[in-house]
Design a protein around this motif. Structure first.
Motif, PDB file in Angstrom:
ATOM      1  N   LEU A 171       0.509  -5.992  -9.647  1.00 18.74           N
ATOM      2  CA  LEU A 171       1.104  -7.116  -8.893  1.00 18.74           C
ATOM      3  C   LEU A 171       2.506  -6.544  -8.437  1.00 18.74           C
ATOM      4  O   LEU A 171       3.139  -6.623  -7.302  1.00 18.74           O
ATOM      5  CB  LEU A 171       1.540  -8.221  -9.758  1.00 18.74           C
ATOM      6  N   ALA A 172       3.354  -5.691  -9.247  1.00 14.46           N
ATOM      7  CA  ALA A 172       4.617  -5.249  -8.910  1.00 14.46           C
ATOM      8  C   ALA A 172       4.666  -4.147  -7.885  1.00 14.46           C
ATOM      9  O   ALA A 172       5.082  -4.136  -6.768  1.00 14.46           O
ATOM     10  CB  ALA A 172       5.292  -4.606 -10.207  1.00 14.46           C
ATOM     11  N   GLY A 173       3.525  -3.516  -7.793  1.00 18.57           N
ATOM     12  CA  GLY A 173       3.081  -2.219  -6.979  1.00 18.57           C
ATOM     13  C   GLY A 173       2.923  -2.892  -5.665  1.00 18.57           C
ATOM     14  O   GLY A 173       3.348  -2.204  -4.395  1.00 18.57           O
ATOM     15  N   VAL A 174       2.310  -3.858  -5.567  1.00 22.07           N
ATOM     16  CA  VAL A 174       1.831  -4.629  -4.132  1.00 22.07           C
ATOM     17  C   VAL A 174       3.212  -5.213  -3.753  1.00 22.07           C
ATOM     18  O   VAL A 174       3.360  -5.089  -2.494  1.00 22.07           O
ATOM     19  CB  VAL A 174       0.841  -5.653  -4.440  1.00 22.07           C
ATOM     20  N   LEU A 175       4.025  -5.786  -4.426  1.00 19.38           N
ATOM     21  CA  LEU A 175       5.293  -6.381  -4.107  1.00 19.38           C
ATOM     22  C   LEU A 175       6.195  -5.111  -3.451  1.00 19.38           C
ATOM     23  O   LEU A 175       6.498  -5.561  -2.471  1.00 19.38           O
ATOM     24  CB  LEU A 175       5.708  -7.121  -5.104  1.00 19.38           C
ATOM     25  N   ILE A 176       6.209  -4.120  -4.220  1.00 24.75           N
ATOM     26  CA  ILE A 176       7.072  -3.137  -3.792  1.00 24.75           C
ATOM     27  C   ILE A 176       6.677  -2.528  -2.419  1.00 24.75           C
ATOM     28  O   ILE A 176       7.108  -2.007  -1.637  1.00 24.75           O
ATOM     29  CB  ILE A 176       7.321  -2.097  -4.830  1.00 24.75           C
ATOM     30  N   SER A 177       5.342  -2.345  -2.413  1.00 22.88           N
ATOM     31  CA  SER A 177       4.623  -1.792  -1.201  1.00 22.88           C
ATOM     32  C   SER A 177       5.058  -2.470  -0.003  1.00 22.88           C
ATOM     33  O   SER A 177       4.890  -2.246   1.259  1.00 22.88           O
ATOM     34  CB  SER A 177       3.207  -1.557  -1.255  1.00 22.88           C
ATOM     35  N   PHE A 178       5.229  -4.021  -0.161  1.00 25.11           N
ATOM     36  CA  PHE A 178       5.883  -4.829   0.847  1.00 25.11           C
ATOM     37  C   PHE A 178       7.282  -4.657   1.024  1.00 25.11           C
ATOM     38  O   PHE A 178       7.783  -5.891   1.519  1.00 25.11           O
ATOM     39  CB  PHE A 178       5.318  -6.254   0.880  1.00 25.11           C
ATOM     40  N   ARG A 179       7.815  -3.698   0.689  1.00 21.76           N
ATOM     41  CA  ARG A 179       9.564  -3.321   0.624  1.00 21.76           C
ATOM     42  C   ARG A 179      10.052  -4.600  -0.284  1.00 21.76           C
ATOM     43  O   ARG A 179      11.063  -4.721   0.296  1.00 21.76           O
ATOM     44  CB  ARG A 179       9.723  -3.738   2.064  1.00 21.76           C
ATOM     45  N   VAL A 180       9.744  -5.038  -1.281  1.00 16.62           N
ATOM     46  CA  VAL A 180      10.280  -5.646  -2.103  1.00 16.62           C
ATOM     47  C   VAL A 180      11.066  -4.649  -2.821  1.00 16.62           C
ATOM     48  O   VAL A 180      10.529  -3.550  -3.229  1.00 16.62           O
ATOM     49  CB  VAL A 180       9.626  -6.575  -2.993  1.00 16.62           C
TER      50      VAL A 180
END
Length: 387
Positions: A171-180
């Motif tokens: 979850l965190a990885g996907v969010l960070i990949s969306f520039r979070v």
């Protein structure tokens, strides 16, 4: 400096493997007490309100958070990440469950064979525990005469929590990949610490009676705190130094505070930072242990039924149970690694990250290459006859 460090310290993966094995043995030793005396939860005196097995599990989850976050960082593909995690956790688990249901169960059950095989709980145990979030603890008539008849393999209860940790990394990885911002991990830790303060779980108590299917939320949150700390230590490893003296100070501070409310927070920090720092500063001369320290997962999931069998065979002295269970579980872990885990880990070669595709040259770059006399890129076989 790095060159000197490389000569002194082992590869961190060796350090993690050593600590996981030591931690698994600690859990096995700690489990011997309730298996003989259910009212005694740990090898430490009850007045200490502390458990070496619980501390070891805190370190386990911190190391998992660090290493799993590293796995995601090296290859942020949701499907390859998920496949690697399932390849790691499921094959050894399925083997131990099948052995328990199809070998140990029929041999030791007090029920008639027909009743054992036709009872729904036999198959609920096999299927539900494989799914993890429907985990079962009892098989019909198995170990019911032991001092601890409540679970065939009580160690498995932490595996669904481990899976929740894997989901957090994804979850965190996907969010960070969306520039979070990566600071989302700090927010996640803050949420976990707050939830832990609300549920108040300890090694003696699962916290407020609320669960996610079969997973006690209080204990899940308590273990996910060090897991997220491990994620943060990996993500910010260029900003958070791993100093052995800091780990020692944290440990020495926790000892006198272990009987206070501060222990809830300090224990997670101490175990997380200490385990990851120790793994990163593991002596190089101990690298020679090789694969002997890679069987910790198998050791962990096989130990409990082995201990139950020993108790059923008449072992009732704590020291004798420890002396017999630890080497037997270690051997089971080695067999699991060599014949189950290592072969299935080789399947990861089919999950390799594809090499990056070369960026297409601009028209100006192509013109410049031709003017210099260099040959342009050859047409692909499929385009040669395209006319």
């Amino acid at each position: 400096m790095r060159g000197a460090r490389g000569k002194i310290y082992a590869d961190p993966n060796i350090g993690f493997a050593w600590l996981r094995t030591i931690g698994a043995v600690t859990v096995v030793v700690d489990h011997c007490c309730p298996l003989l005396e259910p009212n005694r939860l740990t090898i430490f005196p009850a007045s200490w309100h502390a458990s070496p097995g619980y501390v070891a599990l805190m370190g386990f989850f911190a190391m998992s958070g660090f290493q799993i976050q590293d796995s995601w960082t090296r290859d942020p593909s949701w499907w390859r990440y998920s496949a690697r995690r399932l390849l790691r956790i499921l094959p050894p688990l399925v083997v131990v469950l099948c052995t328990t249901v199809f070998v140990i169960g029929p041999l030791v059950t007090t029920w008639p064979a027909h009743a054992y095989w036709t009872h729904v709980q036999t198959w609920r145990y096999l299927v539900g525990t494989t799914v993890l979030f429907l985990l079962q603890h009892q098989l019909p008539g198995v170990f019911t005469g032991n001092p601890y008849p409540y679970s065939v393999n009580g160690a498995l209860w932490t595996l669904p929590i481990e899976m929740l940790g894997y989901a957090l990394v994804l979850l965190a990885g996907v969010l960070i990949s969306f520039r979070v911002s990566r600071l989302v991990l700090v927010g996640l830790l803050g949420g976990m610490v707050y939830a832990d303060s609300v549920f108040q779980a300890t090694f003696e108590y699962h916290g407020r009676p609320l669960s996610l299917l079969v997973v006690p939320i209080g204990s899940a949150v308590a273990f996910l705190v060090p897991f997220v700390i491990g994620m943060i230590l990996r993500t910010y490893r260029d900003k958070i130094p791993l100093r052995p003296w800091v780990a020692i100070v944290l440990f020495l501070a926790w000892i006198p505070l272990s009987q206070t409310v501060v222990s809830r927070y300090l224990l997670a920090v101490m175990a997380s930072y200490g385990a990851i720092t120790l793994a990163s500063h593991w002596p190089k001369r101990w690298e020679r242990a090789g694969s002997l320290v890679y069987g910790s997962y198998g050791l962990y999931i096989w130990a409990f039924p082995i201990q139950q069998l020993l108790v059923m065979a008449g072992v009732r002295q704590l020291w004798l149970l420890i002396a017999l269970a630890v080497p037997a579980a270690f051997l089971a872990g080695q067999l699991s690694w060599r014949f189950v885990e290592e072969p299935t880990q080789r399947l990861r070669r089919y999950l390799r990250k594809p090499p990056p595709r070369p960026e297409p040259r601009s028209e100006a770059e192509t013109t410049m290459i031709i003017q210099r006399g260099a040959p342009a890129a050859a047409p692909s076989p499929s385009s040669r006859g395209a006319g």
